[in-house]
Design a protein around this motif. Sequence first.
Motif, PDB file in Angstrom:
ATOM      1  N   LEU A 128      52.944  80.817 -43.539  1.00 42.55           N
ATOM      2  CA  LEU A 128      53.512  79.462 -42.362  1.00 42.55           C
ATOM      3  C   LEU A 128      55.056  79.271 -42.021  1.00 42.55           C
ATOM      4  O   LEU A 128      55.675  78.946 -43.495  1.00 42.55           O
ATOM      5  N   LYS A 129      55.885  80.144 -40.854  1.00 40.04           N
ATOM      6  CA  LYS A 129      57.221  79.979 -41.309  1.00 40.04           C
ATOM      7  C   LYS A 129      57.283  78.124 -40.234  1.00 40.04           C
ATOM      8  O   LYS A 129      56.270  77.943 -39.219  1.00 40.04           O
ATOM      9  N   ALA A 130      57.738  77.301 -41.062  1.00 36.28           N
ATOM     10  CA  ALA A 130      58.252  76.120 -40.412  1.00 36.28           C
ATOM     11  C   ALA A 130      59.072  76.661 -39.310  1.00 36.28           C
ATOM     12  O   ALA A 130      60.451  77.167 -39.280  1.00 36.28           O
ATOM     13  N   VAL A 131      59.371  75.652 -38.135  1.00 34.90           N
ATOM     14  CA  VAL A 131      59.539  75.873 -36.729  1.00 34.90           C
ATOM     15  C   VAL A 131      60.029  75.089 -36.497  1.00 34.90           C
ATOM     16  O   VAL A 131      58.787  73.612 -35.685  1.00 34.90           O
ATOM     17  N   LEU A 132      61.552  74.185 -35.755  1.00 33.91           N
ATOM     18  CA  LEU A 132      61.567  73.162 -35.200  1.00 33.91           C
ATOM     19  C   LEU A 132      60.730  73.378 -33.953  1.00 33.91           C
ATOM     20  O   LEU A 132      60.856  74.011 -32.922  1.00 33.91           O
TER      21      LEU A 132
ATOM     22  N   GLY B 253      37.819  78.636 -39.041  1.00 37.32           N
ATOM     23  CA  GLY B 253      37.611  78.059 -39.813  1.00 37.32           C
ATOM     24  C   GLY B 253      38.749  76.831 -40.832  1.00 37.32           C
ATOM     25  O   GLY B 253      39.276  76.472 -40.071  1.00 37.32           O
ATOM     26  N   VAL B 254      38.375  77.112 -42.203  1.00 34.58           N
ATOM     27  CA  VAL B 254      39.232  76.471 -43.222  1.00 34.58           C
ATOM     28  C   VAL B 254      40.162  78.131 -44.015  1.00 34.58           C
ATOM     29  O   VAL B 254      39.307  78.054 -44.412  1.00 34.58           O
ATOM     30  N   MET B 255      41.621  77.913 -43.266  1.00 34.17           N
ATOM     31  CA  MET B 255      42.238  79.403 -44.299  1.00 34.17           C
ATOM     32  C   MET B 255      42.843  78.671 -44.447  1.00 34.17           C
ATOM     33  O   MET B 255      43.644  77.574 -44.736  1.00 34.17           O
ATOM     34  N   PRO B 256      42.909  78.995 -46.673  1.00 35.34           N
ATOM     35  CA  PRO B 256      44.358  77.885 -47.156  1.00 35.34           C
ATOM     36  C   PRO B 256      45.256  78.888 -46.821  1.00 35.34           C
ATOM     37  O   PRO B 256      45.281  79.654 -46.076  1.00 35.34           O
ATOM     38  N   VAL B 257      46.144  78.103 -47.020  1.00 29.09           N
ATOM     39  CA  VAL B 257      47.798  79.175 -46.725  1.00 29.09           C
ATOM     40  C   VAL B 257      48.320  78.944 -48.449  1.00 29.09           C
ATOM     41  O   VAL B 257      48.233  78.372 -49.232  1.00 29.09           O
ATOM     42  N   SER B 258      48.786  80.089 -48.271  1.00 29.18           N
ATOM     43  CA  SER B 258      49.255  80.665 -49.576  1.00 29.18           C
ATOM     44  C   SER B 258      51.121  81.066 -49.867  1.00 29.18           C
ATOM     45  O   SER B 258      51.379  80.789 -50.712  1.00 29.18           O
ATOM     46  N   GLY B 259      51.855  80.246 -48.598  1.00 33.32           N
ATOM     47  CA  GLY B 259      53.306  80.085 -48.674  1.00 33.32           C
ATOM     48  C   GLY B 259      53.404  78.961 -47.358  1.00 33.32           C
ATOM     49  O   GLY B 259      53.203  79.473 -46.296  1.00 33.32           O
ATOM     50  N   ILE B 260      54.171  78.065 -47.227  1.00 34.34           N
ATOM     51  CA  ILE B 260      55.340  78.197 -46.490  1.00 34.34           C
ATOM     52  C   ILE B 260      56.593  77.650 -46.476  1.00 34.34           C
ATOM     53  O   ILE B 260      57.205  77.878 -47.527  1.00 34.34           O
TER      54      ILE B 260
END
Length: 275
Positions: free
Chosen positions: A122-126, A236-243
């Motif tokens: 995931l990429k954090a975005v304002l 459904g439910v997706m694991p997050v491998s990185g933010i």
Amino acid sequence: MLNHVILNGSLIESGKSWISPLGEGFLYGRGLFETIRLEAGRPVFFHEHARRLRRSAGELGLNWLVSDEELGLRCNRIIGANAVVAGVLKIVVFQDEKGAGELILTRESQYEAGHHAQGFRLKAVLDGGRFGMLCRMKTMNQLANLTARAAARAEGWDEVLFFDSDGALLEGTATNIFVVARGETRTPGLQAPILPGIARAEVLRLGPGGRFEETRVTLAQALEADEAFVTNSLMGVMPVSGIDGRDYDLSLNPVTRSVMSAFRQAEAESISRYH
């Protein structure tokens, strides 16, 4: 072949379907949609999706009067016509030239089994533009989400994670976010400008022993968390491998794996209740 649609209750070849360009749905995006996962030729959490669609249609002033029973019959008809076993059912309700229009179609899913094994980055975005009641609906105007997701994927990310100017997490372009720290699972509450996701609500219902909390979550808390996952009705439910620059070890995510298992069981139970 996914070559038929249901348009205003009638089964039509997709290439022959026609919607007026003069309605507010086409001209201004005044409309709503629901995307529903299909398993074994049946929609998952159908009644929950229909309930949200009906509520949002009322709030948007769409005079859509189709009953759940009739909607179910139309969905069954398009599933049968397109011979779909597993995939996606999409229901669109929009302001046509004269009253509410309705389009039902099927398509293939964009998610594969390998996505869950690898997890999402995931990429954090304002995000300074998420406000008002439209944030709580799946409207036809998805330009902000589409633009943000396309830009993130061009850089190698799977999804965007929006947060506000105070550093509080909101949601993704098509997902809700959960973070796990010291055994406690948190997700942004509905007082924030986010979509009340169907999968999100189901995960909260499944949360054991009140350990799942709706509360303010900061980006800093997410980056310091032990694990994270995102949800929507199709994946459904997706694991997050990185933010951003923070990586999560997917071999050390017991809460995520437990929720994934419970969610799959809930999906199966939902299918068994559908007629």
